[in-house]
Design a protein around this motif. Structure first.
Motif, mmCIF file in Angstrom:
data_model
loop_
_atom_site.group_PDB
_atom_site.id
_atom_site.type_symbol
_atom_site.label_atom_id
_atom_site.label_comp_id
_atom_site.label_asym_id
_atom_site.label_seq_id
_atom_site.Cartn_x
_atom_site.Cartn_y
_atom_site.Cartn_z
ATOM 1 N N THR A 64 1.181 -25.716 2.510
ATOM 2 C CA THR A 64 2.150 -26.181 1.413
ATOM 3 C C THR A 64 2.721 -27.551 1.671
ATOM 4 N N ALA A 226 9.973 -22.873 3.664
ATOM 5 C CA ALA A 226 8.465 -22.423 3.507
ATOM 6 C C ALA A 226 8.090 -21.042 3.894
ATOM 7 N N LYS A 249 6.302 -23.523 -2.437
ATOM 8 C CA LYS A 249 5.487 -23.310 -1.305
ATOM 9 C C LYS A 249 5.022 -21.766 -1.315
ATOM 10 N N ASN A 341 7.291 -17.602 8.488
ATOM 11 C CA ASN A 341 7.281 -18.950 8.135
ATOM 12 C C ASN A 341 6.045 -19.475 8.080
ATOM 13 N N ASN A 342 5.686 -20.195 6.942
ATOM 14 C CA ASN A 342 4.281 -20.926 6.869
ATOM 15 C C ASN A 342 3.285 -19.667 7.043
#
Length: 543
Positions: A64, A226, A249, A341-342
């Motif tokens: 993202t 994110a 995201k 996260n991510n």
């Protein structure tokens, strides 16, 4: 020194940022190649909308990143935005209704839609500085006479996004330890901002800092841009006052929207500072379309089958891994989604560059230059000497696993001749010494200074910019010069490529996400003044 080693060290410097985590420069590296090949014409909505105006889209196997569009909006988001675009509404009434509904969905006391996560950081800072007082609000960014003028940011939370906070005019105090944080806290502290390493367990975690800040009534803002949206919210639970997310995201809302969750009194002060109200946030406008699009994203998120979504990711990376697994020297590693996260399934593909005669930088560029264009990450192989790329599945779309797998198979299995091991050309000039540079930016010029030392083909030295002094390294082949002046984000990295003619160097500069500039350098041939130095034998007799 062989040319091949030079290529590894310098020729692909513009791609190095993409390999270790930034897609901007790799995308730009072929921009001049691709753009002239695309047709120009009127905008034509439909599957070829970007191509209709001469822009070739990419298949996103990186994640993202805002520079390539963030995320694909959910169908529910697009439907809500389309419906909202057909009617007018009073924006304060809309914000109030959405804030209440976001609270019901997330468990936070209140919610607010912002113009992206960076805008959420900015508006939260304005709220903590002005406290809902419009006279104070209108002083921003001149905080003279205001009492709350400082924001504390620990080392693990330093980021390029601190500029959003700095835009309010606050003094940012950076601290390395808990002791430094305690010393920095005071009546001027408007808030503490945390992200990254400070949101996970450790000696300076959110929970540790919250135990210090809460008794002092100092707000803590968690930047979770994110991350997936956790309900109940993990950061609010661990002591954060507010938490900010990017809409474009993991949540797959509007790319130009964000989400701020926290107490109603502070969020109302943040809303007061935002458009449509006149003040420091008037330039961070959120339309009725983005507002309801963001709400639709959260509505969808709370009822989404996340396990099925992640199963699709795993199916796609497994299919790509299977497609390429038969190629000589190929190794694949699949990672299941983990953390918040991510979060994504991912695939690492590694190979022996000596056997396939292909580096990771070359494969990345070939994928970007293909049609359709495919953007992947630069992997970090655990095997020394192996080249590697990484594939992030979170923004891939159904059917793209076959396209990506086939293209990577085609390029990795392509028969390539060994690269000729030719020696570097001898230097055409001796360029050691001082060079006075004129940097030609888009709409201004600056004067920089270079001090170069030359050892055959190799260069090292000092680069003095407008506001920094850094070490540089590079090379010279014939009359062609390349050197890198690195800067750690958010500082600018300059990659120079130029040609020498007598006492003049001229060429281009790649500045990563900040695009390009031109430069001209004149060798400073003036001999330094030779002044004898007398070391004092006594103390001064006057000042």
């Amino acid at each position: 020194m062989k040319r091949r080693e030079l290529i590894k060290g310098l020729t692909f410097l513009p791609l190095a940022g993409a390999i270790v985590g930034s897609p901007e420069t790799a995308m730009g590296a072929v921009n001049e190649f691709i753009a002239p090949l695309l047709p120009d014409g009127p905008l034509t909505p439909g599957p070829q909308i970007f191509q209709s105006i001469g822009v070739e889209p990419v298949i996103n196997c990186r994640g993202t990143f805002t520079i390539i569009g963030g995320s694909i909006e959910l169908p529910e988001v697009r439907a809500a935005m389309d419906s909202a675009s057909r009617h007018f509404v009073q924006m304060d009434e809309l914000a109030d209704a959405v804030g209440k509904r976001l609270a019901e969905l997330t468990g936070a006391q209140w919610g607010m839609v912002t113009a992206g996560c960076a805008a959420a950081l900015k508006m939260a800072t304005a709220a903590c500085v002005a406290g809902g007082n419009p006279e104070k609000l209108h002083r921003i960014p001149d905080l003279s006479g205001l009492d709350k003028t400082e924001v504390i940011i620990p080392a693990g939370s330093f980021s390029a996004y601190d500029f959003a906070i700095q835009n309010i005019g606050v003094k940012i105090i950076r601290v390395e330890t808990i002791e430094e944080l305690k010393d920095a806290l005071g009546p001027k502290t408007a808030m503490i901002k945390l992200s990254g390493g400070n949101l996970v367990p450790g000696p300076m975690s959110l929970e540790v800092i919250a135990a210090i800040a809460k008794p002092l009534n100092i707000p803590i803002l968690a930047d979770a841009a994110a991350e997936i949206l956790t309900i109940p919210n993990v950061h609010l639970k661990n002591g954060a006052t507010m938490v900010a997310y990017s809409g474009g995201k993991a949540i797959c809302g509007p790319q130009c929207a964000g989400l701020l969750l926290g107490p109603k009194n502070i969020l109302m002060s943040a809303w007061q500072a935002s458009s449509p109200h006149h003040g420091p946030g008037r330039d961070n406008k959120v339309g009725r379309e983005e507002t309801l699009g963001m709400l639709a994203a959260v509505e969808t998120w709370v009822k989404m089958d996340h396990a099925a979504r992640e199963k699709n990711w795993m199916t796609w990376v497994n299919a790509i891994a299977k497609r390429v697994s038969g190629i000589e020297s190929i190794k694949t590693t699949i990672r299941e989604p983990e953390g918040i996260n991510n979060r994504s399934a991912s695939l690492s593909i590694s190979w022996d560059p000596e056997k396939l005669h292909l580096s990771s930088a070359e494969l990345i560029q070939e994928l970007i230059s293909s049609k359709p264009r495919i953007t992947v990450g630069g992997g970090r192989s655990t095997d020394p000497g192996m080249a590697s790329i990484s594939i992030n599945a979170s923004q891939m779309q159904p059917g793209q696993d076959k396209i990506v797998g086939d293209k990577i198979f085609e390029l990795l299995s392509k028969k390539r001749s060994p690269k000729a091991e030719t020696a570097m050309k001898a230097p055409g000039s001796k360029i050691g010494g001082r060079w006075d540079l004129e940097i030609d930016y888009f709409s201004s010029k600056s004067d920089h200074i270079l001090y170069l030392e030359q050892d055959g083909n190799w260069l090292k030295g000092i680069h003095k910019t407008d506001f920094s002094v850094r070490e540089i390294s590079g090379s010279i082949e014939g009359n062609e010069v390349k050197f890198l002046s690195p800067g750690r984000r958010p500082a600018v990295s300059y990659t120079f490529a130029g040609t020498i003619s007598g006492d003049t160097i001229s060429g281009k500069i790649d500045m990563g996400e900040f695009l390009t500039a031109n430069f001209t350098g004149k060798k400073n041939t003036k001999d330094p003044d030779r002044i004898p130095i007398v070391f004092p034998e006594g103390r001064p007799m006057g000042n």
